[in-house]
Design an enzyme around this catalytic site. Structure first.
Site, PDB file in Angstrom:
ATOM      1  N   MET A  83      -6.209   2.951  -7.202  1.00 25.50           N
ATOM      2  CA  MET A  83      -5.542   4.295  -7.795  1.00 25.50           C
ATOM      3  C   MET A  83      -6.536   5.170  -8.546  1.00 25.50           C
ATOM      4  O   MET A  83      -5.971   6.159  -8.874  1.00 25.50           O
ATOM      5  CB  MET A  83      -4.734   3.660  -8.724  1.00 25.50           C
ATOM      6  CG  MET A  83      -3.360   2.645  -8.295  1.00 25.50           C
ATOM      7  SD  MET A  83      -2.494   3.680  -6.969  1.00 25.50           S
ATOM      8  CE  MET A  83      -1.733   5.037  -7.938  1.00 25.50           C
ATOM      9  N   ARG A  84      -7.745   4.853  -8.453  1.00 19.46           N
ATOM     10  CA  ARG A  84      -8.628   5.706  -8.840  1.00 19.46           C
ATOM     11  C   ARG A  84      -8.783   7.069  -8.462  1.00 19.46           C
ATOM     12  O   ARG A  84      -8.871   8.160  -9.253  1.00 19.46           O
ATOM     13  CB  ARG A  84     -10.279   5.103  -9.049  1.00 19.46           C
ATOM     14  CG  ARG A  84     -11.007   5.887  -9.661  1.00 19.46           C
ATOM     15  CD  ARG A  84     -12.602   5.128  -9.929  1.00 19.46           C
ATOM     16  NE  ARG A  84     -12.481   4.270 -10.723  1.00 19.46           N
ATOM     17  CZ  ARG A  84     -12.946   2.959 -10.760  1.00 19.46           C
ATOM     18  NH1 ARG A  84     -12.928   2.714  -9.432  1.00 19.46           N
ATOM     19  NH2 ARG A  84     -12.638   1.851 -11.837  1.00 19.46           N
ATOM     20  N   GLY A  85      -8.603   7.065  -6.921  1.00 19.81           N
ATOM     21  CA  GLY A  85      -8.704   8.217  -6.365  1.00 19.81           C
ATOM     22  C   GLY A  85      -7.719   9.220  -6.668  1.00 19.81           C
ATOM     23  O   GLY A  85      -7.694  10.558  -6.976  1.00 19.81           O
TER      24      GLY A  85
END
Length: 631
Positions: A249-251
């Site tokens: 989910m960092r993107g």
């Protein structure tokens, strides 16, 4: 002292300047990775940004934002901090002096040639970037301090790629290159010459433009917390990230922060589709590169396709409008009365409940055209080496992690351990200057792993090309090259075919270049294995002069059927024995197949004093344990 090069004077790198500005607006984006050839203003732009960042307010007052440069060869003590030796000697007290990560707090941490950074320093950066704090537990000291920074790294891809874990920590990535526009190149050169002639006058000429950018950054930073991110645009972000199969989910978070920062940068109060598009272009391309052989960036049309499909997803999620009280309440459709279909005539049109297909992420974006490969079995050299830091064979490395203080036998001195032993010998009751005796000296015990030189000797003769055997061999080499990338090796490729051997790739850290060369290798003809081993011997000898500490591992992929000239098999064994006499570790991968097998590859492994394995045994799933090549 000459002033730095002005930020506003940099031309031809608009994308880089925008990425740096957005990170200054919203430090939570996570920094910028700048990839490009030499001489493209990468370092100049980073240093110029620091003067434009808003000042930092802390317990000591207000100070300018700092640019802290982390040298590639820095020691662990310099990065995280170390014992305050002066206080130990003067007062006999244990005190801690923070390192570069403390100085970089709420500023910029700049790493030039970040892809060459030693692995143990990469681990320190990953921990600090993840937690926003640095925790030090060593030499009887327990210390913690804040360290939140904008990480900016520059690199030349020709020198090798970045570890995936560190690559993901960079919020944005920009590929830069020199402009091919003549007018732009003239402007760059003219401005640089003017700066070198009179740096002060040049800086004054651009002072107003720099001040305007600084004010814009400060204003955007003040507004960014109030910028609204509507659910429709958040859905668009999630849909695009899902379409591109972005891991984790960092993107999604980075795209959301970047889009918000871009809205504030342009003076808006709400994130729009255009802000999302800019954020996706900066934040996602490098996150799609899961493999060293995946081309960075987005293929033509991929972003447009993903944005269009995300737009469809946004429209489907919007609530149906309330019925118009003045409509006909469901009067029959004249077209329906005429027998016309109510929906699209295409049988392939997706239904309202079915999402459209994702855009293709393969095809032109990949570079490995020769087989999918597999997870390769670990090949490592026996013994303990003294080579460059890496992740393959065991090694004593001068810049590795310090494990403990040990008896001093020469070499590096463990200063903390030496002072501690001298302080303990003096005792708490004594006072005065601390004296160090010979018995107080302590050495350093380090441990780590090294990167090796992996030379692939690929049999591309006619016997290998038969029955598509070479396709399987090429897939195996691709798998081994992928493993070499992960373990930070240098690689070389020698092709054996026809009347002689050819070095199709001299030693390099860029394994994706190796795959490109391997894909274009010619096949057919005889099998001059003796020439292949002699050529490999020359390659290894030259590299030993360049890097004496880097051990070599020769991986030969062949069916062992040497041909060409008188006694080709005997000459191949003799050349193999010469390579073994040079104490070069070897692995022979037997590619022979079919009902009748001569077993010549095993004989070559014996002559090389190396390890013999069959082609299927290269897969990590095929056998247990680790294959070692004895030097």
């Amino acid at each position: 002292m000459n002033p730095g090069y002005p930020f506003s004077a940099i031309v031809g790198q608009d994308r880089l300047l925008l990425a740096l500005s957005l990170c200054a607006v919203h430090p939570g984006i996570g920094g910028v990775l700048v990839r490009g050839e030499k001489g493209t203003a990468k370092s100049t732009a980073v240093r110029a940004l620091t003067a434009l960042m808003p000042p930092v307010t802390d317990s000591a007052g207000t100070r300018p934002a700092r640019l802290v440069e982390l040298p590639v060869g820095a020691t662990e003590d310099r990065v995280v901090g170390s014992i305050d030796f002066e206080r130990i000697v003067r007062d006999g007290e244990r005190a801690f002096t923070p390192g570069l990560l403390a100085s970089a707090d709420r500023g910029l941490l700049y790493v030039d040639e970040v892809n060459l950074l030693h692995d143990h320093l990469v681990d320190l950066l990953l921990d600090a970037a993840a937690m926003g704090r640095v925790h030090v537990e060593r030499d009887g000291i327990s210390h913690s301090y804040p360290s939140t920074f904008v990480l900016v790294g520059t690199m030349n891809p020709e020198e090798g790629e970045l570890r995936p874990q560190l690559l993901d920590r960079f919020g944005l990535a920009v590929d830069v290159s020199a402009s091919r526009d003549v007018d732009t190149r003239m402007t760059v050169v003219r401005r640089r010459l003017d700066y070198e002639r009179d740096a002060v006058a040049f800086a004054e000429a651009h002072a107003d433009a720099d001040a305007e950018i600084a004010a814009r950054i400060a204003g955007a930073r003040d507004r960014v917390a109030d910028v609204e991110l509507p659910d429709s645009e958040l859905r668009r972000i999630a849909a695009v990230c899902a379409a591109f199969d972005v891991d984790g989910m960092r993107g999604d978070l980075v795209v959301a922060r970047t889009a918000t920062a871009h809205a504030a940068w342009r003076g808006g109060t709400t994130v729009t589709e255009d802000d999302v598009r800019v954020a996706v272009e900066l934040a996602l391309p490098h996150r799609r590169r899961r493999d060293p052989f995946d081309a960075p960036g987005l293929a033509d049309g991929e972003l447009d396709d993903a944005m269009s499909q995300a737009d469809e997803d946004v429209r489907r999620s919007e609530p149906e409008p309330d019925p118009d009280p003045d409509d006909d309440g469901g009067a029959p459709d004249p077209a329906a009365e005429d027998g016309a279909p109510e929906q699209s005539s295409s049988d392939d049109a997706p239904s309202a409940d079915e999402p459209p297909p994702r855009p293709s992420t393969g095809g032109s974006s990949g570079t490995a055209a020769s087989g999918d490969g597999f997870d390769a079995r670990l090949l490592q050299i026996d013994g303990v080496g003294d080579g460059a830091p890496g992740r393959r064979s065991r090694a004593r490395v001068s810049s590795g992690r310090v494990v403990r203080a040990t008896d001093f036998t020469g070499g590096s001195l463990h200063l903390v351990g030496t002072l501690m032993r001298a302080a303990e010998r003096r005792g708490a009751a004594e006072s005065g200057r601390l004296s160090i005796a010979g018995g107080d000296l302590r050495g350093i015990d380090r441990e780590g792993r090294e990167g090796n030189l992996i030379v692939f000797v690929v049999d591309a003769s006619g016997s290998m090309a038969a029955r598509d055997r070479l396709s399987a061999v090429t897939g195996a080499v691709v798998s081994l090259l992928r493993d070499a990338y992960r373990r930070r090796d240098r690689v070389a490729v020698v092709s054996v075919r026809g009347s002689d051997a050819e070095v199709i790739l001299p030693p390099t850290r860029s394994v994706d270049v190796a795959v490109t060369r391997l894909r274009d290798v010619r096949t057919g003809g005889r099998t001059p294995l003796a020439s292949g081993f002699l050529t490999t011997r020359d390659v290894v000898a030259r590299e030993r002069v360049r890097e004496p500490g880097r051990r070599a591992l020769v991986v030969t992929l062949t069916d062992g059927r040497a041909t060409g000239g008188p006694d080709p098999v005997g000459r191949a064994r003799h050349a193999a024995a010469l390579l073994a006499a040079d104490k070069v570790a070897s692995v022979v991968v037997d590619c022979e197949s079919g009902m009748v097998r001569l077993g010549l590859a095993r004989d070559l492994a014996t002559a090389l004093r190396g390890t013999y394995i069959s082609l299927p045994e290269l897969s990590s799933a095929s056998v247990a344990g680790v294959v070692r090549a004895a030097a």
